[in-house]
Design a protein around this motif. Structure first.
Motif, short mmCIF file in Angstrom:
data_model
loop_
_atom_site.label_atom_id
_atom_site.label_comp_id
_atom_site.label_asym_id
_atom_site.label_seq_id
_atom_site.Cartn_x
_atom_site.Cartn_y
_atom_site.Cartn_z
N ASN A 119 -11.79 0.44 -6.60
CA ASN A 119 -12.16 -0.85 -6.03
C ASN A 119 -10.99 -1.38 -5.22
OD1 ASN A 119 -13.98 -3.30 -5.94
ND2 ASN A 119 -12.12 -4.21 -6.76
N GLU A 120 -11.21 -1.51 -3.93
CA GLU A 120 -10.21 -2.03 -3.01
C GLU A 120 -8.82 -1.41 -3.22
OE1 GLU A 120 -10.58 -6.34 -3.14
OE2 GLU A 120 -12.47 -6.24 -2.02
N PRO A 121 -8.75 -0.08 -3.13
CA PRO A 121 -7.45 0.58 -3.32
C PRO A 121 -6.48 0.32 -2.18
CG PRO A 121 -9.11 2.17 -2.64
CD PRO A 121 -9.84 0.89 -2.91
N ASN A 122 -6.92 -0.37 -1.14
CA ASN A 122 -6.01 -0.74 -0.05
C ASN A 122 -5.30 -2.07 -0.30
OD1 ASN A 122 -8.64 -1.86 0.32
ND2 ASN A 122 -8.19 -2.36 2.45
N LEU A 123 -5.52 -2.67 -1.49
CA LEU A 123 -4.86 -3.92 -1.85
C LEU A 123 -3.95 -3.73 -3.05
CD1 LEU A 123 -7.74 -6.56 -1.57
CD2 LEU A 123 -6.23 -5.67 0.23
N ASN A 124 -2.83 -4.44 -3.07
CA ASN A 124 -1.88 -4.32 -4.18
C ASN A 124 -2.46 -4.87 -5.49
OD1 ASN A 124 -1.72 -7.02 -3.19
ND2 ASN A 124 0.25 -7.28 -4.21
N ARG A 125 -3.48 -5.72 -5.40
CA ARG A 125 -4.11 -6.26 -6.61
C ARG A 125 -4.70 -5.13 -7.45
NH1 ARG A 125 -6.47 -6.73 -10.55
NH2 ARG A 125 -7.91 -8.35 -11.28
N PHE A 126 -5.17 -4.07 -6.80
CA PHE A 126 -5.86 -3.00 -7.52
C PHE A 126 -5.15 -1.66 -7.46
CE2 PHE A 126 -9.24 -6.03 -6.46
CZ PHE A 126 -9.80 -6.23 -7.70
N TRP A 127 -4.15 -1.51 -6.59
CA TRP A 127 -3.53 -0.19 -6.45
C TRP A 127 -2.07 -0.33 -6.02
CZ3 TRP A 127 -6.65 4.12 -7.45
CH2 TRP A 127 -6.02 5.36 -7.30
N PRO A 148 1.75 2.22 -6.02
CA PRO A 148 2.30 1.58 -4.82
C PRO A 148 1.39 1.77 -3.62
CG PRO A 148 3.37 3.68 -5.17
CD PRO A 148 2.44 3.49 -6.35
N GLN A 149 1.48 0.82 -2.69
CA GLN A 149 0.77 0.96 -1.42
C GLN A 149 1.57 1.81 -0.42
OE1 GLN A 149 -2.35 -0.49 -0.05
NE2 GLN A 149 -2.78 -0.43 -2.26
N ALA A 203 5.15 4.41 0.28
CA ALA A 203 6.24 5.24 -0.23
C ALA A 203 7.58 4.62 0.23
CB ALA A 203 6.09 6.66 0.32
N PRO A 204 8.70 5.07 -0.37
CA PRO A 204 9.99 4.52 0.03
C PRO A 204 10.29 4.63 1.52
CG PRO A 204 10.21 5.73 -2.02
CD PRO A 204 8.82 5.97 -1.54
N ASP A 205 9.73 5.65 2.18
CA ASP A 205 9.98 5.80 3.62
C ASP A 205 9.01 4.98 4.48
OD1 ASP A 205 7.60 7.15 3.35
OD2 ASP A 205 8.34 9.07 4.15
N GLY A 206 8.17 4.17 3.84
CA GLY A 206 7.24 3.32 4.56
C GLY A 206 5.90 3.95 4.86
N SER A 207 5.70 5.20 4.48
CA SER A 207 4.40 5.85 4.70
C SER A 207 3.38 5.38 3.65
CB SER A 207 4.56 7.37 4.65
OG SER A 207 5.03 7.78 3.37
N ASP A 208 2.13 5.67 3.91
CA ASP A 208 1.05 5.23 3.03
C ASP A 208 1.02 6.09 1.77
OD1 ASP A 208 -1.32 4.54 1.78
OD2 ASP A 208 -2.51 4.55 3.60
N ALA A 209 1.25 5.44 0.62
CA ALA A 209 1.17 6.14 -0.66
C ALA A 209 -0.20 5.94 -1.32
CB ALA A 209 2.27 5.65 -1.61
N ALA A 210 -0.86 4.82 -1.03
CA ALA A 210 -2.10 4.49 -1.71
C ALA A 210 -3.23 5.44 -1.34
CB ALA A 210 -2.51 3.05 -1.40
N ALA A 211 -3.38 5.73 -0.05
CA ALA A 211 -4.50 6.58 0.38
C ALA A 211 -4.38 7.99 -0.20
CB ALA A 211 -4.57 6.64 1.90
N SER A 212 -3.17 8.52 -0.24
CA SER A 212 -3.00 9.89 -0.74
C SER A 212 -3.26 9.97 -2.24
CB SER A 212 -1.61 10.42 -0.39
OG SER A 212 -0.61 9.59 -0.93
N SER A 213 -2.78 8.98 -3.01
CA SER A 213 -3.01 9.03 -4.45
C SER A 213 -4.47 8.70 -4.79
CB SER A 213 -2.07 8.07 -5.19
OG SER A 213 -2.18 6.75 -4.69
N TYR A 214 -5.08 7.82 -4.00
CA TYR A 214 -6.51 7.55 -4.21
C TYR A 214 -7.35 8.78 -3.89
CZ TYR A 214 -11.22 5.75 -3.53
OH TYR A 214 -12.57 5.57 -3.60
#
Length: 471
Positions: free
Chosen positions: A136-144, A146-147, A149-160
């Motif tokens: 549910n809304e994995p693009n928001l910090n409320r539900f997922w 880290p959003q 990675a330390p280098d600024g890349s998207d961590a949420a989409a890959s883990s989802y």
């Protein structure tokens, strides 16, 4: 195991490709957890409110906490009561299964395995439920988290993507014909790390989800349909407001959403451009009249901007009209049926918090009915054929009573033995009593009905029955 799953997936997609989306077959329902109760009577009462609103589908939630492989007893009981109430009432159930919050985001193989086992346990508990939204809304910090990675890349989409793939495989093993929905994305996001409230836009998340899927080398899909939450920026903004120059996506950005899915998954085993879409949350908050103020607590956020009930009904109608014409859309679910009591939450229901109806109920119910009757909107390229049924009486020769029903609003011609003719119109789903007057000779007769849709007219539907009249 992989080969067996591939066979299952191919079979499912062969079936899914023939499914109808948009038009009168689309689902019109609600995202509503109020039927989940320890009391079946309460569950049934809440489901009755949904049915009285003209809705045919309910999306309810089951939240997962770390370490769980099946729902706790209290949650299982509440879900059982709600699902039983829905099935008794003829309401389709969609279950949204997701982590309780970002503190329990399943980021390890073990956590993903536990989550998938939790989903499988629910699927086994409810064999008549065939629709499961994962996350549910994995693009928001409320539900997922880290959003990023330390280098600024998207961590949420890959883990989802990893969670969705794991859960898809587990559910398809035990329920091969179920529909697994991915996404369930919020429509807005910042796409900037280290803000304190890290979020991704739906646009960025879909692109990154496709990139993660490609990088995985996976030869199977991860979803059969895509869930999305096309909320406007606030309740004063209608569903027809587009976002051509931003990363936000609303109901008016259907072509943009389909284009993103096409680009993200083109050339892979995952459908993109033709992926069915479910708008599983869309809400417009209405103002609370003074007579009902005591039912609510707290303070309304200044950003919500609730509207009067007439505007709420008009926006819900407009949302149904738009969705009706969007050919890969499976349905639209309103958020909610009944208002939440906390003003910091959602007062977007068709009933106040005490279950009494708002003035928006009637107009919204009428709009839902017009969807299923095929007349809420006229859509380019949509050609509808009504299903017609006829039931002649067979016990009298003094005239012939006939009952005719069309699945859609239609005009009809009814012929008896190719000669006597009756013509008229009928609303979809409403039985019409007709009478061929005069003497009907005993013996074998043929009755033929031809029906044409009143709107979005396609080829006529026909039905012929042979019957005998006894003297």
């Amino acid at each position: 195991m992989l080969r067996g799953l591939l066979v299952v997936s191919v079979l499912f997609f062969a079936l899914a490709a023939r499914a109808t989306a948009g038009g009168p077959a689309m689902l019109v329902g609600a995202a509503e957890d109020s039927p989940e109760s320890s009391s079946y009577a309460t569950s049934k009462l809440q489901m009755d409110l949904l049915k009285l609103a003209g809705l045919n589908t309910v999306r309810m939630t089951a939240t997962w906490s770390a370490g769980e492989t099946s729902p706790p007893a209290a949650q299982a009981t509440a879900l059982t009561n709600a699902v039983n109430a829905a099935q008794f009432s003829g309401v389709r159930v969609i279950l949204s299964i997701y982590p309780f919050g970002s503190s329990v985001t399943p980021l390890t193989d073990q956590a993903r395995s536990d989550f998938a086992a939790f989903a499988v346990s629910i699927a086994r508990q409810f064999p008549l439920v065939h629709d499961f939204i994962i996350g549910n809304e994995p693009n928001l910090n409320r539900f997922w988290l880290p959003q990023f990675a330390p280098d600024g890349s998207d961590a949420a989409a890959s883990s989802y993507e990893q969670l969705l793939a794991t859960t898809y495989d587990a559910l398809k093993t035990v329920r091969p014909h179920s529909t697994i929905y991915g996404g369930a994305l919020a429509p807005h996001g910042v796409d900037k790390p280290n803000t304190g409230r890290d979020t991704h836009s739906a646009t960025a998340f879909i692109n990154d989800l496709g990139a993660a899927y490609r990088a995985s080398g996976r030869a199977l899909p991860i979803m059969n349909a895509f869930a999305f939450h096309p909320y406007p920026e606030n309740s004063t903004i209608g569903p027809n407001f587009p976002h051509p120059n931003s990363t936000a996506i609303g109901l008016a950005d259907y072509d943009k959403l389909v284009g993103l899915l096409a680009s993200a998954f083109a050339g892979t085993a995952q459908r993109g451009a033709t992926l069915p879409i479910l708008y599983d949350e869309f809400g417009i908050e209405s103002q609370i009249p003074a007579a009902k103020a005591s039912l609510y607590t707290g303070t309304e956020p200044a950003t919500t901007k609730p509207v009067d009930e007439a505007t709420q009904a008009a926006y819900y109608r407009q949302a149904m009209q738009m969705s009706f014409c969007q050919k890969t859309v499976l349905g639209l679910l309103l958020f909610h049926v009944v208002d939440e009591k906390a003003l910091s939450a959602w007062q977007s229901g068709l009933y106040y918090a005490d279950g009494t109806p708002k003035s928006s109920l009637g107009g919204t119910r009428d709009a839902a009915g017009e969807v299923h009757r095929g007349v809420i909107a006229t859509c380019p390229g949509l050609a509808l054929t009504p299903k017609v049924t006829i039931a002649p009486a067979t016990t009298t020769t003094a005239g012939l009573p006939v009952t005719l029903t069309c699945s859609l609003d239609c005009t009809f011609t009814l012929r008896l033995d190719g000669r006597a003719t009756l013509r008229g119109s009928v609303s979809g789903g409403v039985a019409k009593k007709l009478l061929f007057r005069g003497h009907i000779a005993p013996g074998l007769h043929h009755l033929t009905a031809t029906a044409t849709a009143a709107a979005n007219t396609g080829p006529p539907g026909t039905k012929t029955v042979a019957f005998s009249v006894r003297s």
